[in-house]
Design an enzyme around this catalytic site. Structure first.
Site, PDB file in Angstrom:
ATOM      1  N   THR A  27      -4.804   3.450   0.463  1.00 14.10           N
ATOM      2  CA  THR A  27      -5.746   4.174  -0.404  1.00 14.10           C
ATOM      3  C   THR A  27      -6.319   5.289   0.263  1.00 14.10           C
ATOM      4  OG1 THR A  27      -6.630   2.702  -1.015  1.00 14.10           O
ATOM      5  CG2 THR A  27      -5.177   2.414  -1.909  1.00 14.10           C
ATOM      6  N   ALA A  56      -8.293   0.724   2.378  1.00 16.47           N
ATOM      7  CA  ALA A  56      -9.758   0.802   1.523  1.00 16.47           C
ATOM      8  C   ALA A  56     -10.714   1.347   1.872  1.00 16.47           C
ATOM      9  CB  ALA A  56      -9.804   0.094   0.797  1.00 16.47           C
ATOM     10  N   ILE A  82     -10.720  -1.446   6.817  1.00 16.05           N
ATOM     11  CA  ILE A  82     -11.835   0.253   6.484  1.00 16.05           C
ATOM     12  C   ILE A  82     -11.641   1.007   7.041  1.00 16.05           C
ATOM     13  CG2 ILE A  82     -14.775   0.290   6.273  1.00 16.05           C
ATOM     14  CD1 ILE A  82     -13.050  -2.737   4.753  1.00 16.05           C
ATOM     15  N   LYS A  83     -11.264   2.034   5.868  1.00 11.52           N
ATOM     16  CA  LYS A  83     -10.646   3.198   6.060  1.00 11.52           C
ATOM     17  C   LYS A  83     -12.309   3.990   6.098  1.00 11.52           C
ATOM     18  CE  LYS A  83      -6.638   6.149   4.554  1.00 11.52           C
ATOM     19  NZ  LYS A  83      -6.490   6.903   3.464  1.00 11.52           N
ATOM     20  N   LEU A  84     -12.447   5.069   7.450  1.00  9.28           N
ATOM     21  CA  LEU A  84     -13.519   5.884   8.001  1.00  9.28           C
ATOM     22  C   LEU A  84     -13.184   6.387   8.181  1.00  9.28           C
ATOM     23  CD1 LEU A  84     -15.439   2.864   9.953  1.00  9.28           C
ATOM     24  CD2 LEU A  84     -15.762   3.076   7.931  1.00  9.28           C
TER      25      LEU A  84
END
Length: 213
Positions: A27, A56, A82-84
């Site tokens: 996402t 996310a 965790i998307k960074l």
């Protein structure tokens, strides 16, 4: 190559999951906004549907905010990645979160150098954007191939997610280029499975069968 669905719409997640072919979900803030639901509730619901990683993305841009938000989102469910962003603060946050055992996906990658830096910071996944590179006349598939070659040469374990996938050709070319995963929008899945010769063949088989009964 594993297939992920790139969506935050629960109905889309449920439908493609029912096909039995996807291994995870990605996402981003745009997809969450498009879904029109609460961020936390949406991500948790997706995690309850999918048995696999669910990316996310943080929405803070400062380092302290990225780390704090990343740790908070990671507590929502064990499947969350965790998307960074692929920038300096993203690297620093990646290192901090990775040291805490939190999986990370570094997104908006457009070069081998970015991929190398992200892997050095402990990224679990790196997401090169094929379609957006093609928008500026660059070869996105070649980038996948180059990152794969470098990662294999140096035994780097970070997984490559082919992102910004827009056509069936992007999917097959990503597989040939060595991507570990392709994350695919909902509307593209029908184009992957449907073929006029398949439909024509089914019609012929059924027509012939009906003549025997």
């Amino acid at each position: 190559m594993e297939l992920y669905l790139d969506s935050a719409i629960i109905e889309e997640v449920e439908e493609i999951n029912s096909w039995g072919i996807i291994s995870g979900i990605t996402t981003n803030p745009t997809l969450i906004a498009k879904a029109g639901k609460d961020f936390k509730e949406t991500v948790i619901k997706i995690c309850e549907i999918i048995k696999g990683p669910v990316s996310a993305e943080v929405t803070c841009e400062d380092l302290e905010g990225m780390i704090k938000q990343g740790k908070e989102i990671a507590r929502w469910h064990d499947s969350i990645v965790i998307k960074l962003p692929c920038n300096v603060n993203g690297l620093k946050a990646c290192k901090e979160l990775s040291n805490d055992g939190i999986q990370t996906n570094l997104t908006l990658c457009f070069s081998v150098n970015q991929a190398l830096l992200c892997s050095a910071a402990g990224a679990s996944f790196i997401s090169p954007f094929i379609g957006r590179l093609e928008d500026i006349n660059h070869n996105g598939i070649e980038l996948i191939r180059e990152i794969k070659e470098v990662f294999e040469k140096h035994n780097i374990k970070t997984k490559i997610i082919a992102a910004s996938v827009r056509t069936p050709e992007h999917v097959s070319a990503s597989a040939l280029a060595g991507a570990d995963i392709a994350t695919i929008p909902y509307t593209l899945f029908d184009k992957l499975i449907n073929h006029p010769l398949t439909e024509k063949g089914i019609e012929k088989f059924m027509s012939d069968w009906k003549k025997t009964i």
